[in-house]
Design a protein around this motif. Sequence first.
Motif, short mmCIF file in Angstrom:
data_model
loop_
_atom_site.label_atom_id
_atom_site.label_comp_id
_atom_site.label_asym_id
_atom_site.label_seq_id
_atom_site.Cartn_x
_atom_site.Cartn_y
_atom_site.Cartn_z
N THR A 8 0.80 -1.23 0.00
CA THR A 8 0.00 0.00 0.00
C THR A 8 0.83 1.27 0.00
O THR A 8 0.29 2.35 -0.21
N ASN A 9 2.14 1.18 0.27
CA ASN A 9 2.94 2.40 0.31
C ASN A 9 4.38 2.11 -0.11
O ASN A 9 4.80 0.94 -0.21
N SER A 10 5.14 3.18 -0.34
CA SER A 10 6.51 3.06 -0.83
C SER A 10 7.42 2.38 0.18
O SER A 10 8.35 1.66 -0.20
N VAL A 13 7.22 -1.28 -0.26
CA VAL A 13 7.82 -1.71 -1.53
C VAL A 13 9.35 -1.68 -1.44
O VAL A 13 10.03 -2.59 -1.93
N VAL A 52 2.59 -5.63 -6.12
CA VAL A 52 3.01 -4.26 -6.40
C VAL A 52 2.56 -3.88 -7.81
O VAL A 52 2.81 -4.59 -8.78
N SER A 53 1.90 -2.73 -7.90
CA SER A 53 1.45 -2.22 -9.20
C SER A 53 2.57 -1.39 -9.83
O SER A 53 3.49 -0.94 -9.14
N THR A 55 2.27 1.54 -11.03
CA THR A 55 2.15 2.93 -10.55
C THR A 55 2.87 3.11 -9.23
O THR A 55 3.64 4.05 -9.03
N LEU A 56 2.63 2.17 -8.29
CA LEU A 56 3.30 2.26 -6.99
C LEU A 56 4.79 2.00 -7.13
O LEU A 56 5.60 2.62 -6.43
N SER A 59 6.40 5.29 -8.37
CA SER A 59 6.48 6.31 -7.32
C SER A 59 7.49 5.92 -6.24
O SER A 59 8.17 6.77 -5.67
N THR A 60 7.61 4.61 -5.99
CA THR A 60 8.59 4.14 -5.01
C THR A 60 10.02 4.40 -5.49
O THR A 60 10.88 4.84 -4.72
#
Length: 222
Positions: A8-10, A13, A52-53, A55-56, A59-60
């Motif tokens: 759900t967040n960087s 990841v 993990v998508s 998009t994420l 951004s990560t």
Amino acid sequence: MESPEKFTNSKEVIAFLAETFPKCFSIEGEARPLKIGIFQDLAERLEKDERVSKTLLRSTLRHYTNSWRYLYSIKEGANRVDLDGVEGDAIEKEHADHAKQQLDESKAKAAEKRKAKLAQQPKRKDKRQFNRPKGEKSANSDHADTKRGTKPKNNRPNTTPPAKLTDSDLQQGTQVTVKLGKAPMPAVITEVAKDGIHVQLDSGMVVKVNADALRLARSKRS
């Protein structure tokens, strides 16, 4: 079989990448410069991983490469690495200068934020007085004590604690103090019952309390 829970967040990841590709990514210590185009390599390696998508992931990577720890690693002549830690192209001066500029700007913004945060905090009044030699009093301290009708500070007040009631004191008419709030209040015992002791305050109000809440009035002790 249930699908694995998605990240759900960087932060999640980055921890996953450091565990999966430890020779490329890290979460502490010195970072290693990443190969240019490493996003595409990651997308291919993680194509079947539903956690993990893209998009994420993108951004990560942006978050990782903008961190101070990573920007410190971009030095002229240092080699970039791929997902397996294999060294590749050396970093050019142009890229090293750009990273240093990003680092300096990021530090400046952080300093401005800290300064603004401190400016918003309420200023504390400095109540400290100038240090005087031990034993020396201020010029108006005795005058202030006299004006308030209190004893000078060098006279110790009576600190004898009020006495608890004995069985012989638990009788009608005994003058006591009862603690109903912060300060004890004078009262008189009006009734001693099994479920508590009834006392009448100076205001005329009668309350029921436990014996532990009562202390013998000073006039009674003296």
